[in-house]
Design a protein around this motif. Structure first.
Motif, PDB file in Angstrom:
ATOM      1  N   VAL A 121       0.811  -1.222   0.000  1.00 19.07           N
ATOM      2  CA  VAL A 121       0.000   0.000   0.000  1.00 19.07           C
ATOM      3  C   VAL A 121       0.846   1.274   0.000  1.00 19.07           C
ATOM      4  N   GLU A 125       2.489   7.118  -4.334  1.00 18.43           N
ATOM      5  CA  GLU A 125       2.696   8.432  -4.954  1.00 18.43           C
ATOM      6  C   GLU A 125       4.016   8.500  -5.716  1.00 18.43           C
ATOM      7  N   ALA A 133      -1.279   1.614  -8.381  1.00 15.23           N
ATOM      8  CA  ALA A 133      -2.429   2.039  -7.578  1.00 15.23           C
ATOM      9  C   ALA A 133      -3.685   1.296  -8.019  1.00 15.23           C
ATOM     10  N   VAL A 158      -4.217   2.575   4.026  1.00 12.38           N
ATOM     11  CA  VAL A 158      -4.541   3.623   3.056  1.00 12.38           C
ATOM     12  C   VAL A 158      -4.794   4.948   3.785  1.00 12.38           C
ATOM     13  N   LYS A 159      -5.545   4.894   4.872  1.00  7.75           N
ATOM     14  CA  LYS A 159      -5.824   6.118   5.642  1.00  7.75           C
ATOM     15  C   LYS A 159      -4.533   6.698   6.225  1.00  7.75           C
ATOM     16  N   ASN A 161      -1.536   6.383   4.980  1.00  7.95           N
ATOM     17  CA  ASN A 161      -0.778   6.978   3.879  1.00  7.95           C
ATOM     18  C   ASN A 161      -1.407   8.276   3.388  1.00  7.95           C
ATOM     19  N   LEU A 162      -2.721   8.373   3.476  1.00 13.50           N
ATOM     20  CA  LEU A 162      -3.386   9.632   3.127  1.00 13.50           C
ATOM     21  C   LEU A 162      -2.934  10.732   4.081  1.00 13.50           C
ATOM     22  N   ASN A 165       0.623  11.848   3.304  1.00 14.64           N
ATOM     23  CA  ASN A 165       0.749  12.722   2.137  1.00 14.64           C
ATOM     24  C   ASN A 165       0.151  14.101   2.381  1.00 14.64           C
ATOM     25  N   TYR A 177      -4.491   8.383  -2.543  1.00 14.85           N
ATOM     26  CA  TYR A 177      -4.949   7.731  -1.309  1.00 14.85           C
ATOM     27  C   TYR A 177      -6.359   8.162  -0.911  1.00 14.85           C
ATOM     28  N   ASN A 178      -6.732   9.377  -1.255  1.00 10.01           N
ATOM     29  CA  ASN A 178      -8.114   9.783  -0.993  1.00 10.01           C
ATOM     30  C   ASN A 178      -9.071   8.961  -1.856  1.00 10.01           C
ATOM     31  N   ASN A 181      -9.270   5.486  -0.485  1.00  8.12           N
ATOM     32  CA  ASN A 181     -10.046   5.497   0.750  1.00  8.12           C
ATOM     33  C   ASN A 181     -11.546   5.504   0.452  1.00  8.12           C
TER      34      ASN A 181
END
Length: 426
Positions: A121, A125, A133, A158-159, A161-162, A165, A177-178, A181
């Motif tokens: 995951v 980016e 992705a 994922v959250k 990593n969001l 970033n 990632y948004n 999510n």
């Protein structure tokens, strides 16, 4: 580097995968997989990841098994180390799709399994393009169906990593990632997430009937068939024609290159399908070209395009894909490159694909459901259509095949590509 990868992929498919696929009716594994003799675990690994769009389920499962049979110490983490993590997201995505992910992760310590999925995951980016992705997105629904705790772990990563970033103000990372999510939240049907509205993209839940009609009120469909030495294309064509021949609601005419199917009852639906001709001078390609010329000369613009045939034929279909297509049926050819190419030609196309090899027992009911809606002048509603189709597959074997088919509203990879392009202004 890409040219070298393309050459490796081409050889993997032409020399190895098509051979073992073609022998899928041979029960003796020693005969069917003889061509794989002498290949190392790493070479078998590359066969899988480079042959994603063509490998049959039974071929994949046997190649996967042979990877670990040929390792002195059959460990999943050791395998990834020996290939330097090359295409590891693709490998994990495919393992999820073919239900071997738990087995793969079980071939390493629990701590290393967690590290592997964390790596799956993280840092999307920094990857080239969007393929990796999309691999993460595509894997999620398969993982959620089979291993809910693992799906929850991926979602939490994922959250994380969001947030990472957002902290570094990395726009590309925030977008990727948004989107992941939101997509993963939508996979939980109880959350009732409207992806079209939330992501600001064209509807993925259906297609308005009027948007599928041309200026004369007709819905035009184009179906691509291919002649094969193994008769697959010819058999597929005959099965397809059984839906229309002798049926009072359809009028069928045929010439030497294509068949024309026009509704005799209900709303006007015109279907054109080239004949799957086989010969030394590529007669099916000529038939497709002549049909294409006919459609263009008569201002007939297909809003529905259907690919029927082996996945190695797909590029020829994509080369002729009409920008007017609103619904595209790919069969088992739903890998990133194919999705990306379709959406480059038809940016809002709604795509139906299959995780594994398509089958007439599912293809035909889907097409019949689509045509049933069109003849009645009804909007295409994928959610209700899929619920209706589910009831037709009562035994476990047929239901499993149906569940491999991905409707547009569950095609997370395609949705990610659309939403990413919109968010990044591409």
């Amino acid at each position: 580097m890409q040219a070298l990868t393309d050459r490796m992929s081409s050889k993997a498919k032409q020399y190895f995968i098509r051979e073992i696929n073609a022998l899928h009716t041979v029960d003796n594994e020693n005969i069917r997989f003889k061509r794989l003799e002498g290949l190392t675990p790493q070479e078998l690994y590359y066969l899988i990841v480079l042959g994603e769009d063509e490998i049959y389920t039974s071929s994949y499962l046997n190649v996967y098994k042979k990877i670990f049979q040929r390792m002195a110490v059959p460990r999943g983490d050791s395998l990834l180390l020996t290939v330097n993590g090359d295409y590891f997201r693709k490998f994990i995505k495919m393992a999820a799709g073919y239900n071997t992910l738990n087995d793969f992760l079980g071939k390493m310590d629990k701590e290393n399994a967690t590290t592997t999925m964390k790596a799956f995951v993280i840092h999307l980016e920094n990857t080239d393009g969007l393929e990796e992705a999309v691999d993460v997105a595509d894997s999620y629904s398969s993982i959620m169906d089979k291993d809910l705790p693992l799906a929850k772990y991926i979602s939490s990563e994922v959250k994380w990593n969001l947030d990472r970033n957002i902290t570094t103000n990395n726009k590309r990372g925030i977008v990727i990632y948004n989107l992941l999510n939101v997509l993963f939240q939508s996979a939980d049907t109880t959350a009732k997430v409207d992806l079209s509205k939330q992501l600001g993209i064209a509807s993925i839940y259906g297609e308005d009937y009027n948007s599928l009609t041309d200026d004369s009120g007709r819905v035009v469909q184009q179906v691509f068939f291919y002649g094969d030495e193994d008769k697959d294309g010819q058999n597929s064509f005959e099965n397809f024609m059984k839906m229309f021949r002798g049926k009072p609601e359809w009028k069928v005419t045929m010439n030497e290159n294509w068949v024309t199917i026009i509704s005799a009852k209900g709303k006007p639906v015109w279907i054109f399908a080239n004949r799957p001709l086989l010969g030394d001078d590529d007669p099916d390609a000529k038939a497709q070209a002549r049909l294409g010329d006919f459609l263009e000369e008569n201002h007939l613009k297909p809003s529905i395009v259907i690919h029927r045939g082996h996945s190695y034929h797909l590029q020829y279909t994509l080369n002729q894909l009409s920008p007017s297509a609103k619904i595209v049926v790919l069969g088992s050819c739903g890998g990133y490159n194919n999705l990306n190419e379709v959406l480059t030609v038809c940016e809002d196309a709604q795509i139906i694909s299959s995780k594994q090899v398509g089958t007439k027992t599912v293809n035909e009911p889907i097409l019949q459901a689509i045509n049933g809606s069109l003849l009645s002048g009804k909007n295409i509603d994928w959610v209700s259509m899929w619920k209706g189709l589910e009831s037709k597959f009562k035994d476990a074997a047929s239901r499993e095949k149906f569940e491999d088919y991905i409707p547009p509203y569950k095609n997370l990879g395609a949705i990610l590509i659309k939403a990413y392009r919109k968010s990044m202004g591409e």
